[in-house]
Design a protein around this motif. Sequence first.
Motif, PDB file in Angstrom:
ATOM      1  N   HIS A 109      -1.114 -25.680 -35.414  1.00 33.19           N
ATOM      2  CA  HIS A 109      -1.242 -24.225 -35.868  1.00 33.19           C
ATOM      3  C   HIS A 109      -1.776 -22.849 -34.941  1.00 33.19           C
ATOM      4  O   HIS A 109      -2.612 -22.320 -35.622  1.00 33.19           O
ATOM      5  N   LYS A 110      -1.565 -23.011 -33.836  1.00 32.87           N
ATOM      6  CA  LYS A 110      -2.176 -22.373 -32.754  1.00 32.87           C
ATOM      7  C   LYS A 110      -2.343 -20.724 -32.972  1.00 32.87           C
ATOM      8  O   LYS A 110      -3.286 -20.272 -32.968  1.00 32.87           O
ATOM      9  N   ALA A 111      -1.199 -20.397 -33.383  1.00 33.35           N
ATOM     10  CA  ALA A 111      -1.176 -18.826 -33.564  1.00 33.35           C
ATOM     11  C   ALA A 111      -2.076 -18.565 -34.760  1.00 33.35           C
ATOM     12  O   ALA A 111      -2.897 -17.317 -34.763  1.00 33.35           O
TER      13      ALA A 111
ATOM     14  N   PHE B 169      -7.615 -16.727 -36.842  1.00 32.85           N
ATOM     15  CA  PHE B 169      -8.717 -16.959 -37.527  1.00 32.85           C
ATOM     16  C   PHE B 169     -10.029 -16.590 -36.649  1.00 32.85           C
ATOM     17  O   PHE B 169     -10.927 -15.911 -37.229  1.00 32.85           O
ATOM     18  N   VAL B 170      -9.826 -17.099 -35.360  1.00 27.44           N
ATOM     19  CA  VAL B 170     -11.027 -17.050 -34.719  1.00 27.44           C
ATOM     20  C   VAL B 170     -11.286 -15.356 -34.230  1.00 27.44           C
ATOM     21  O   VAL B 170     -12.357 -14.953 -34.218  1.00 27.44           O
ATOM     22  N   LYS B 171      -9.969 -14.934 -34.253  1.00 33.06           N
ATOM     23  CA  LYS B 171     -10.105 -13.320 -33.889  1.00 33.06           C
ATOM     24  C   LYS B 171     -10.663 -12.521 -34.906  1.00 33.06           C
ATOM     25  O   LYS B 171     -11.916 -11.802 -35.121  1.00 33.06           O
ATOM     26  N   TRP B 172     -10.666 -13.093 -36.273  1.00 31.51           N
ATOM     27  CA  TRP B 172     -11.172 -12.481 -37.460  1.00 31.51           C
ATOM     28  C   TRP B 172     -12.777 -12.867 -37.453  1.00 31.51           C
ATOM     29  O   TRP B 172     -13.521 -11.664 -37.731  1.00 31.51           O
ATOM     30  N   LEU B 173     -13.150 -13.700 -37.280  1.00 28.36           N
ATOM     31  CA  LEU B 173     -14.609 -14.465 -37.097  1.00 28.36           C
ATOM     32  C   LEU B 173     -15.324 -13.469 -36.107  1.00 28.36           C
ATOM     33  O   LEU B 173     -16.645 -13.348 -36.502  1.00 28.36           O
ATOM     34  N   VAL B 174     -14.770 -13.115 -34.961  1.00 32.93           N
ATOM     35  CA  VAL B 174     -15.493 -12.425 -34.033  1.00 32.93           C
ATOM     36  C   VAL B 174     -15.424 -11.037 -33.826  1.00 32.93           C
ATOM     37  O   VAL B 174     -15.895 -10.362 -33.111  1.00 32.93           O
ATOM     38  N   THR B 175     -14.444 -10.422 -34.689  1.00 36.01           N
ATOM     39  CA  THR B 175     -14.263  -8.962 -35.012  1.00 36.01           C
ATOM     40  C   THR B 175     -14.047  -8.158 -35.960  1.00 36.01           C
ATOM     41  O   THR B 175     -14.316  -6.871 -36.176  1.00 36.01           O
ATOM     42  N   ASP B 176     -13.980  -8.988 -37.073  1.00 31.85           N
ATOM     43  CA  ASP B 176     -13.959  -8.175 -38.559  1.00 31.85           C
ATOM     44  C   ASP B 176     -15.448  -7.901 -38.755  1.00 31.85           C
ATOM     45  O   ASP B 176     -16.320  -8.815 -38.655  1.00 31.85           O
TER      46      ASP B 176
END
Length: 415
Positions: free
Chosen positions: A317-319, A324-331
Motif C-alpha cells: 500500500h505504498k501510496a 501516512f508518513v507525510k501526515w506524521l511529519v507535516t501535520d
Amino acid sequence: MRTMWHRASALALAPLVMATAVACGGGGSDGAAEGTTLRIIVNISPNLTEQYWKGLFARYEKSRPGVKVELELTGAVSADAKLKQDLAAGDPPDITQQIIPTPDTTKLFADLSDQAWTKDTPLVDQYGVGGKTYMVGVGEQIQSLVFYNKAAFAKAGVDASKIRTLDQFTAAMDALKSAGLKPLQTAGQWVTGGQFSMMADAGVLTENPQWIKQRNEGKVSFAGSGYVPYLKRYQQWIDKGYLDKSALGLTYTDGQTAFLNGKSAMYMMGSFFVPAADAAKKSDEIGVFTMPTDGAYPSGQFGNVSNPYAVVSRSRHKAEAIDFVKWLVTDKEAIKSQLAADGNLRSGFGYPMSSLGTAVQKILDKTPSVLVKSGENQPVAGFGDELNKQVQSLYTGTSAKDAADGLDKWWNSQN
C-alpha cells in the motif's frame, strides 16, 4: 527513547521500488484508499508507549475513513531485525519508525526524493543517501547533555555553570563523592556506549566533523585519535568509583529511575529525558549543562533526527503509506504531539515546556552545530553494539588502549 542512539541494519533484502507520488494534503482524505490496513514498526520506550502510538494513529484514522493503522511490536528484537524477519517471511510491513537507511539498505525503502514536502523536514539533507531521500523525521534531538540534581550539587558545593572542561567535570565528581553522593548514573543495555558517544563525539566531532568519513577511508584510527583520552577519562572514573560497576546490571529504565529518585547526582542523556522528568514532577529539581570537553566550549551537540519514518519498498500500500508518513511529519498537531512526547525540538513548532525543557532549548539555541552520524559520516553497521561492548569492557579491566585497538580491529574486519 533509545532514539538517541539508533543503528540501521546492513542487509539489503529487496529491490528498490520507486515511490508513487501522492498529491494529498495534511488533513484531507486524498491518496488513502478505504479498506486499507497500514502496518508500522515502531520503537517502544518509556515515553513512546504502545498507548501513545495508538492514540496518535487514531487521529490519522479519524481523518482517513476506512484506513486502519496497525502497530507492529518488535518484542525482544530491534526494529531493523523485525523488518528483516518480516521481509524474509514475505510479509512486509508498510512503514518503519526509528530505522535509518544506509547505503547498504536503501533498497529496503521507497525513494521519497520526488515528494516536495520532504524538503522542509528536519535534517533531511544530512540523512540523504547518494543525494536521495529515503527517510524523513519529525524533529531533532540533542544528546551531549548532563542533567544534574540541584540539591546534590548544593550539598557538595558544586557550581554547574563553571563546569566546562573534563578536568572540571572530574573535580565535580570528586566533590560529589566526598559528600557521600554517587556522582554519575549509568546503566547496562545500550546506555553505557550511548553515554560515551554523547561525551566523546561532542569533543572529537566538533574538532573534526569529517572524522567518521576519514575513518571509513582509513585515514584516521581510534587508537591514534582523540577518542583515546576520552576512553582513559572514562576508565579513570570507573577506577575512582565515580561510576558504579554494578550499574551494568540495570536497564535503561532502571538507571533513569535511579537518577530521578535522587540515587545519583548526574546523568548523561539526550533531550528525550525531559518528558520522563516532567512525568515524575522532578523537572524543577533538575538542572542541565552542555557536555564538557577538552576542546571548544560549547561544543557541537551530538544529535539526530527524531521520529524518523521510512516507507518500505515492498509495501503493498505504498501510496497510502506515503500519505501516512507525510501526515506524521507535516501535520501541525501530529508534529507537536510527537515533539512533546519525547522532548524533541523543531524550529517553528513550540509547545509548552517545563523549566528543564526550556533550559535544553537554550542549549540548542547556543550550540554551534548538531553533529549527525549519517550520510558520508555514517559509521559501519553494527558499530554502536561494538562500541557498547568495548566501553563495558573497561568495567572488567580492559585498558583504554586495548578498547581503542579493539574498535579499530572490529571496524577493519567489517570492510
